[in-house]
Design an enzyme around this catalytic site. Structure first.
Site, PDB file in Angstrom:
ATOM      1  N   THR A 102       1.702  10.076   4.013  1.00  0.00           N
ATOM      2  CA  THR A 102       0.686  10.953   3.437  1.00  0.00           C
ATOM      3  C   THR A 102      -0.648  10.806   4.160  1.00  0.00           C
ATOM      4  O   THR A 102      -1.534  11.645   3.988  1.00  0.00           O
ATOM      5  CB  THR A 102       0.490  10.623   1.944  1.00  0.00           C
ATOM      6  OG1 THR A 102       0.605   9.216   1.808  1.00  0.00           O
ATOM      7  CG2 THR A 102       1.508  11.317   1.077  1.00  0.00           C
TER       8      THR A 102
ATOM      9  N   LYS B 184      -9.003   5.234   6.164  1.00  0.00           N
ATOM     10  CA  LYS B 184      -7.736   4.746   5.626  1.00  0.00           C
ATOM     11  C   LYS B 184      -7.976   3.601   4.647  1.00  0.00           C
ATOM     12  O   LYS B 184      -8.695   2.655   4.958  1.00  0.00           O
ATOM     13  CB  LYS B 184      -6.818   4.276   6.758  1.00  0.00           C
ATOM     14  CG  LYS B 184      -6.237   5.438   7.550  1.00  0.00           C
ATOM     15  CD  LYS B 184      -5.192   4.939   8.531  1.00  0.00           C
ATOM     16  CE  LYS B 184      -4.632   6.094   9.340  1.00  0.00           C
ATOM     17  NZ  LYS B 184      -3.786   5.617  10.431  1.00  0.00           N
TER      18      LYS B 184
ATOM     19  N   GLU C 155       0.260  -3.199   4.726  1.00  0.00           N
ATOM     20  CA  GLU C 155      -0.877  -2.274   4.832  1.00  0.00           C
ATOM     21  C   GLU C 155      -0.919  -1.559   6.184  1.00  0.00           C
ATOM     22  O   GLU C 155      -0.558  -2.152   7.197  1.00  0.00           O
ATOM     23  CB  GLU C 155      -2.178  -3.083   4.732  1.00  0.00           C
ATOM     24  CG  GLU C 155      -2.852  -3.053   3.394  1.00  0.00           C
ATOM     25  CD  GLU C 155      -3.438  -1.700   3.031  1.00  0.00           C
ATOM     26  OE1 GLU C 155      -3.522  -0.804   3.890  1.00  0.00           O
ATOM     27  OE2 GLU C 155      -3.830  -1.535   1.873  1.00  0.00           O
ATOM     28  N   ASP C 156      -1.398  -0.329   6.177  1.00  0.00           N
ATOM     29  CA  ASP C 156      -1.583   0.388   7.454  1.00  0.00           C
ATOM     30  C   ASP C 156      -3.060   0.528   7.814  1.00  0.00           C
ATOM     31  O   ASP C 156      -3.386   1.109   8.848  1.00  0.00           O
ATOM     32  CB  ASP C 156      -0.974   1.794   7.380  1.00  0.00           C
ATOM     33  CG  ASP C 156      -1.758   2.718   6.474  1.00  0.00           C
ATOM     34  OD1 ASP C 156      -2.145   2.266   5.384  1.00  0.00           O
ATOM     35  OD2 ASP C 156      -1.993   3.879   6.856  1.00  0.00           O
TER      36      ASP C 156
ATOM     37  N   SER D  98      -2.634   0.501  -4.271  1.00  0.00           N
ATOM     38  CA  SER D  98      -3.165   1.656  -3.535  1.00  0.00           C
ATOM     39  C   SER D  98      -4.479   2.130  -4.122  1.00  0.00           C
ATOM     40  O   SER D  98      -4.675   2.087  -5.334  1.00  0.00           O
ATOM     41  CB  SER D  98      -2.142   2.802  -3.600  1.00  0.00           C
ATOM     42  OG  SER D  98      -2.741   4.007  -3.175  1.00  0.00           O
ATOM     43  N   ALA D  99      -5.343   2.616  -3.245  1.00  0.00           N
ATOM     44  CA  ALA D  99      -6.626   3.166  -3.699  1.00  0.00           C
ATOM     45  C   ALA D  99      -6.467   4.573  -4.259  1.00  0.00           C
ATOM     46  O   ALA D  99      -7.393   5.117  -4.865  1.00  0.00           O
ATOM     47  CB  ALA D  99      -7.597   3.211  -2.523  1.00  0.00           C
TER      48      ALA D  99
ATOM     49  N   LYS E  81     -11.037  -1.314  -1.238  1.00  0.00           N
ATOM     50  CA  LYS E  81     -10.702  -2.221  -0.134  1.00  0.00           C
ATOM     51  C   LYS E  81     -11.814  -2.093   0.902  1.00  0.00           C
ATOM     52  O   LYS E  81     -12.316  -0.982   1.078  1.00  0.00           O
ATOM     53  CB  LYS E  81      -9.366  -1.809   0.504  1.00  0.00           C
ATOM     54  CG  LYS E  81      -8.181  -1.843  -0.449  1.00  0.00           C
ATOM     55  CD  LYS E  81      -6.960  -1.162   0.167  1.00  0.00           C
ATOM     56  CE  LYS E  81      -5.830  -1.047  -0.848  1.00  0.00           C
ATOM     57  NZ  LYS E  81      -4.664  -0.302  -0.336  1.00  0.00           N
TER      58      LYS E  81
ATOM     59  N   ASP F 108       0.880  -1.156   0.000  1.00  0.00           N
ATOM     60  CA  ASP F 108       0.000   0.000   0.000  1.00  0.00           C
ATOM     61  C   ASP F 108       0.930   1.221   0.000  1.00  0.00           C
ATOM     62  O   ASP F 108       2.133   1.087   0.290  1.00  0.00           O
ATOM     63  CB  ASP F 108      -0.855  -0.040   1.273  1.00  0.00           C
ATOM     64  CG  ASP F 108      -1.683   1.212   1.442  1.00  0.00           C
ATOM     65  OD1 ASP F 108      -2.334   1.631   0.470  1.00  0.00           O
ATOM     66  OD2 ASP F 108      -1.669   1.789   2.558  1.00  0.00           O
ATOM     67  N   LEU F 109       0.414   2.374  -0.360  1.00  0.00           N
ATOM     68  CA  LEU F 109       1.272   3.566  -0.439  1.00  0.00           C
ATOM     69  C   LEU F 109       1.113   4.472   0.791  1.00  0.00           C
ATOM     70  O   LEU F 109       2.027   4.593   1.614  1.00  0.00           O
ATOM     71  CB  LEU F 109       0.933   4.340  -1.725  1.00  0.00           C
ATOM     72  CG  LEU F 109       1.641   5.675  -1.926  1.00  0.00           C
ATOM     73  CD1 LEU F 109       3.142   5.495  -2.062  1.00  0.00           C
ATOM     74  CD2 LEU F 109       1.086   6.365  -3.188  1.00  0.00           C
TER      75      LEU F 109
HETATM   76  C1  BG6 Z   1      -5.740   5.583   0.158  1.00  0.00           C
HETATM   77  C2  BG6 Z   1      -5.820   6.358   1.448  1.00  0.00           C
HETATM   78  O1  BG6 Z   1      -4.419   5.167  -0.055  1.00  0.00           O
HETATM   79  O2  BG6 Z   1      -6.159   6.377  -0.935  1.00  0.00           O
HETATM   80  C3  BG6 Z   1      -7.215   6.922   1.638  1.00  0.00           C
HETATM   81  O3  BG6 Z   1      -5.509   5.501   2.527  1.00  0.00           O
HETATM   82  C4  BG6 Z   1      -7.596   7.729   0.424  1.00  0.00           C
HETATM   83  O4  BG6 Z   1      -7.243   7.698   2.802  1.00  0.00           O
HETATM   84  C5  BG6 Z   1      -7.488   6.876  -0.828  1.00  0.00           C
HETATM   85  O5  BG6 Z   1      -8.940   8.218   0.545  1.00  0.00           O
HETATM   86  C6  BG6 Z   1      -7.843   7.642  -2.105  1.00  0.00           C
HETATM   87  O6  BG6 Z   1      -6.860   8.600  -2.329  1.00  0.00           O
HETATM   88  P1  BG6 Z   1      -6.938   9.774  -3.387  1.00  0.00           P
HETATM   89  O7  BG6 Z   1      -5.539  10.334  -3.359  1.00  0.00           O
HETATM   90  O8  BG6 Z   1      -7.278   9.170  -4.709  1.00  0.00           O
HETATM   91  O9  BG6 Z   1      -7.969  10.729  -2.898  1.00  0.00           O
HETATM   92 MG    MG Z   2      -2.656   3.229   3.599  1.00  0.00          MG
END
Ligand code: BG6
Ligand code: MG
Length: 215
Positions: free
Chosen positions: A18, A46, A170-171, A115-116, A146, A10-11
């Site tokens: 971040t 998260k 993952e966190d 990562s999402a 997720k 995960d990022l």
């Molecule tokens: C995840 C974060 O990596 O990305 C979430 O843990 C975040 O908090 C999600 O909402 C979506 O990120 P972004 O940058 O597309 O708004």
């Molecule tokens: Mg995370």
């Protein structure tokens, strides 16, 4: 560990902190909406997508809005977030991450991002981390948030490995669930009290190399 062929990271909150900027931007938006949004509530955000995060905040505040307004709010939060992360440099990579990534490569293990975030590419570029990854699956490539395992399964597929040959770092609770739902091993980065279902929880990557991981 002999059967492990890939590590999926995960990022946000794992490779770089971040997560705190996501929280600051959501907190700012919640304040504008007169919603009391706490750091405990933030755990639910998260790992989940931007729109789902907004839905959770609106649910906390008992507010219903139409889709156009929700899109505007999500864009507003993202603009603040992008401003917060605009100054990221490789110095923001969390302690031990680079040594750990190098130790994975030295063992012939593949590396993917799962990562999402739709800002993943921007962040990886700023951190100069892109070249470590054999596959990058981010919020622009998935449709299910997720704890759905889609993001990790796509990573495994792109690396041509089986889910049972992957370890996920993952966190987020939702991310640990996603890894387990996908049939992968899950290592939590953070606290055992929060990441209860993880196979192992580490406080971070300091002094961690692939060769010494014990699961
Ligand atoms: C995840 C974060 O990596 O990305 C979430 O843990 C975040 O908090 C999600 O909402 C979506 O990120 P972004 O940058 O597309 O708004
Ligand atoms: Mg995370």
């Amino acid at each position: 560990m002999d059967n492990i062929k890939a590590i999926i990271f995960d990022l946000d909150g794992v490779l770089v902190n971040t997560a705190k900027y996501h929280y600051l931007a959501w907190k700012r938006l919640a304040k504008e909406l007169n919603i009391d949004f706490t750091i405990e509530d933030n755990e639910r955000l998260k790992g989940v997508s931007r729109m789902k995060s907004l839905d959770i905040i609106l649910e906390i505040g008992n507010i219903t809005l139409d889709d156009d307004t929700k899109n505007e709010l999500a864009q507003k939060k993202n603009a603040w977030y992008v401003e917060y992360i605009s100054k990221l440099t490789p110095a923001d990579i969390l302690p031990g991450v680079i040594v750990f990534l190098k130790s994975i490569k030295a063992n012939g293990i593949k590396i993917a991002l799962g990562s999402a975030s739709k800002n993943s590419m921007l962040i990886l570029t700023k951190l100069k981390l892109k070249d470590y990854f054999d596959a990058i699956i981010d919020g622009t490539k998935v449709s299910k948030a997720k704890p759905d395992p889609e993001v990790f399964l796509k990573g495994a597929l792109e690396l041509n490995v089986l889910p049972c040959q992957c370890i996920v770092f993952e966190d987020a609770q939702a991310g640990i669930d996603a890894a387990i739902n996908g049939g992968m091993l899950a290592i939590g980065i953070g606290s055992k009290d929060i990441l209860k279902k993880a196979n192992l929880v580490l406080p971070g990557f300091s002094n961690i190399i692939f060769d010494n991981l014990e699961l």
